[in-house]
Scaffold this motif. Structure first.
Motif, PDB file in Angstrom:
ATOM      1  N   THR A 179       2.233   4.731  12.837  1.00 39.69           N
ATOM      2  CA  THR A 179       3.167   4.712  13.959  1.00 39.69           C
ATOM      3  C   THR A 179       2.576   3.924  15.122  1.00 39.69           C
ATOM      4  N   LEU A 180       3.381   3.041  15.713  1.00 46.93           N
ATOM      5  CA  LEU A 180       2.975   2.266  16.878  1.00 46.93           C
ATOM      6  C   LEU A 180       3.901   2.602  18.040  1.00 46.93           C
ATOM      7  N   SER A 181       3.341   2.557  19.263  1.00 43.63           N
ATOM      8  CA  SER A 181       4.136   2.815  20.466  1.00 43.63           C
ATOM      9  C   SER A 181       3.596   1.968  21.607  1.00 43.63           C
ATOM     10  N   VAL A 182       4.478   1.724  22.595  1.00 48.78           N
ATOM     11  CA  VAL A 182       4.105   0.961  23.796  1.00 48.78           C
ATOM     12  C   VAL A 182       4.602   1.748  25.006  1.00 48.78           C
ATOM     13  N   ALA A 218       0.815  -1.208   0.000  1.00 45.96           N
ATOM     14  CA  ALA A 218       0.000   0.000   0.000  1.00 45.96           C
ATOM     15  C   ALA A 218       0.850   1.260   0.000  1.00 45.96           C
ATOM     16  N   GLY A 219       2.185   1.129   0.116  1.00 47.57           N
ATOM     17  CA  GLY A 219       3.055   2.296   0.131  1.00 47.57           C
ATOM     18  C   GLY A 219       2.984   3.047   1.441  1.00 47.57           C
ATOM     19  N   VAL A 220       2.659   2.350   2.545  1.00 51.17           N
ATOM     20  CA  VAL A 220       2.523   2.986   3.859  1.00 51.17           C
ATOM     21  C   VAL A 220       3.574   2.391   4.782  1.00 51.17           C
ATOM     22  N   PRO A 221       4.542   3.184   5.238  1.00 50.45           N
ATOM     23  CA  PRO A 221       5.564   2.652   6.142  1.00 50.45           C
ATOM     24  C   PRO A 221       4.991   2.347   7.527  1.00 50.45           C
ATOM     25  N   LEU A 222       5.461   1.269   8.154  1.00 48.77           N
ATOM     26  CA  LEU A 222       5.104   0.933   9.541  1.00 48.77           C
ATOM     27  C   LEU A 222       6.302   1.288  10.416  1.00 48.77           C
ATOM     28  N   ARG A 223       6.051   2.096  11.489  1.00 46.72           N
ATOM     29  CA  ARG A 223       7.146   2.582  12.287  1.00 46.72           C
ATOM     30  C   ARG A 223       6.842   2.364  13.766  1.00 46.72           C
ATOM     31  N   LEU A 224       7.860   1.904  14.499  1.00 42.91           N
ATOM     32  CA  LEU A 224       7.752   1.738  15.949  1.00 42.91           C
ATOM     33  C   LEU A 224       8.370   2.944  16.628  1.00 42.91           C
ATOM     34  N   ASP A 225       7.680   3.461  17.635  1.00 41.33           N
ATOM     35  CA  ASP A 225       8.153   4.656  18.316  1.00 41.33           C
ATOM     36  C   ASP A 225       7.889   4.542  19.815  1.00 41.33           C
ATOM     37  N   ALA A 226       8.880   4.843  20.631  1.00 44.48           N
ATOM     38  CA  ALA A 226       8.732   4.888  22.097  1.00 44.48           C
ATOM     39  C   ALA A 226       8.189   3.569  22.634  1.00 44.48           C
ATOM     40  N   VAL A 227       8.928   2.498  22.435  1.00 43.62           N
ATOM     41  CA  VAL A 227       8.505   1.181  22.923  1.00 43.62           C
ATOM     42  C   VAL A 227       9.117   0.959  24.307  1.00 43.62           C
ATOM     43  N   GLU A 228       8.277   0.963  25.342  1.00 42.30           N
ATOM     44  CA  GLU A 228       8.732   0.725  26.705  1.00 42.30           C
ATOM     45  C   GLU A 228       8.553  -0.762  27.039  1.00 42.30           C
TER      46      GLU A 228
END
Length: 496
Positions: free
Chosen positions: A408-411, A365-375
């Protein structure tokens, strides 16, 4: 609704009170009559305790140590005339009746028991003491007695029945009638006063029950509205009736709320059926149309065109299969057929795995998946259900993000739990649509071809694990979904 008097609590209490008063009054009258008779007998025996001794001494019945039979005969005749209420008998030392002042035809006994005679002679204060009545086989009466001719040399007894047959006859004709009138009058007055007071008391007692009954009947007639407003609810400080009334108010409000919920569920069910019919009909019609076109034009279509038709039909059939699977999954969640198996797990590891699984879809789909601030944190939840939630949220975010804009995903830890955020870079959610995004078949600005079940399934899966999902718009644009899960412990885990 007017009910017969005897079918109401007040009517039955009134009838029970009336019967109780009649019973108590009758028992009181009987016991009073019996008590009066016993009291009269005791008084009579006490007043005439020495009557037999006085008769012997006053009438000279003993001459030269012998009983004067002539004087005794005159005594019989005299007292039969001047005092017919007593009966005089001469007994031998064994209690046999030798002579008497009575009609011979009325004498039923030949002897009387000496036991009460000896008891009275040994204890003159033992009254009322009953002895045998010679005129009856079983009747016993108060008496006076003295040994004759003397106490020192007794050869018999002068036995005087104090309440003879004539006395009983007179009493039954006069005294008993008067006592009956008095007892009936006392009973009537007591019954009237007691019944009046009881009815007043029962009316005060049942008045609130009657009002509660009216409220129940009113609620039955119009179950669509609560009996009282929740704002009027106050703490229960009264008795059991007040408590019952308060509980009924709460029950009525709960029933009304449940009825409203059922109406809303029924409305949703109708919408669901209509939406499912539409969403199922569209891919079915598309598959059927392309397959029919392929069948009719297979000789004239180029191989490339035939492949295109087959690819479209296959894509629509996959879409149909996905929709059917989601419908079954949602139905299972609604019926509570699924159960969460909770265990502690590292949330960051699960997020990494899910991101890797969706990487090909995002690249396509041309959409980057990015992880951010994973605790590093551990959640106490069902890892398979959590993966299903993230699948739906990430797939939804990819569909709503423009090409080239990242998801963007974060934990992080928050509020005693673990929060996983999934943010897209799309147009966001309109404020008036935020509260509807987790409803089944809500599509909002979703791309065509999506039935709108993914978020509803994710919402129910989170609730099944005592978690929750919330949504909001980011200041920089796009929507952010936040999944909160219970924290397993405070142990930090290095994810490398």
């Amino acid at each position: 609704m007017v009910r017969p008097m005897l079918r109401t609590l007040y009517g039955r209490l009134a009838l029970a009170l009336f019967l109780l008063l009649v019973t108590v009054g009758g028992l009181f009258t009987v016991l009073s009559l019996y008590s009066v008779r016993e009291y009269t007998a005791a008084v009579n025996q006490e007043l005439n305790r020495d009557l037999a001794r006085n008769l012997v001494s006053d009438r000279n019945l003993v001459t030269d140590g012998q009983l004067n039979r002539d004087a005794l005969k005159k005594l019989f005749e005299l007292y039969m005339t001047i005092n017919p209420s007593i009966e005089i008998y001469l007994l031998d030392s064994d209690g046999r009746i030798l002579s008497y002042s009575a009609d011979p035809d009325k004498i039923k006994r030949k002897r009387v028991s000496l036991a009460p005679i000896r008891e009275l002679l040994s204890d003159p204060q033992a009254f009322p003491l009953l002895g045998d009545d010679p005129r009856s086989h079983d009747r016993r009466k108060v008496f006076s007695v003295t040994p004759v001719p003397s106490e020192a040399h007794p050869t018999g007894y002068l036995y005087v029945v104090l309440r003879g047959e004539e006395y009983d006859l007179a009493e039954s004709m006069v005294h008993s009638h008067q006592l009956l009138q008095m007892g009936a009058g006392a009973l009537a007055v007591s019954l009237f006063v007691g019944l009046l007071a009881g009815l007043l008391f029962f009316r005060l007692l049942t008045r609130r029950l009657a009002r509660l009954t009216e409220r129940v009947e009113a609620f039955e007639a119009d179950a669509g509205s609560a009996v009282t407003d929740p704002a009027d609810e106050r703490p229960v400080t009264g008795d059991d009736i007040d408590y019952l009334s308060a509980r009924f108010d709460q029950m009525s409000r709960r029933i009304v709320a449940q009825l409203e919920l059922l109406k809303d569920k029924d409305h949703q069910r109708r919408q669901l059926v209509a939406q499912v019919s539409h969403d199922l009909r569209t891919p079915l019609a598309s598959v059927q149309g392309y397959l029919e076109a392929l069948k009719l034009k297979q000789d004239s279509l180029e191989p490339a065109e035939q492949r295109r038709f087959l690819e479209v039909a296959l894509s629509e059939s996959r879409r149909l299969a996905r929709l059917v699977d989601e419908l079954f999954e949602l139905a299972a969640l609604e019926a509570r057929e699924k159960q969460a198996v909770r265990e502690p797990f590292a949330v960051a590891e699960l997020v990494h795995d899910v991101v890797q699984k969706h990487q090909p879809e995002a690249e396509q789909a041309g959409v980057p998946l990015r992880l951010d601030a994973v605790e590093p944190a551990r959640a106490m939840a069902d890892i398979a259900l959590c993966e299903r939630i993230l699948d739906n949220l990430i797939g939804n975010a990819i569909n709503h993000s423009p090409e080239g804009q990242p998801v963007t995903l974060s934990v992080r830890r928050d509020e005693g739990g673990v929060v996983v955020s999934v943010a897209d870079a799309g147009s966001g959610i309109a404020p008036d649509q935020v509260e509807h995004v987790f409803e089944p078949f809500y599509q909002g600005s979703a791309r065509p071809g999506h039935a709108g079940l993914g978020l509803a399934i994710a919402h129910r899966l989170a609730a099944l694990q005592d978690g929750r999902i919330s949504v909001g718009n980011r200041p920089t644009g796009g929507a952010e979904f936040r999944v909160w899960l219970p924290l397993a412990d405070q142990t930090a885990i290095s994810t490398g």
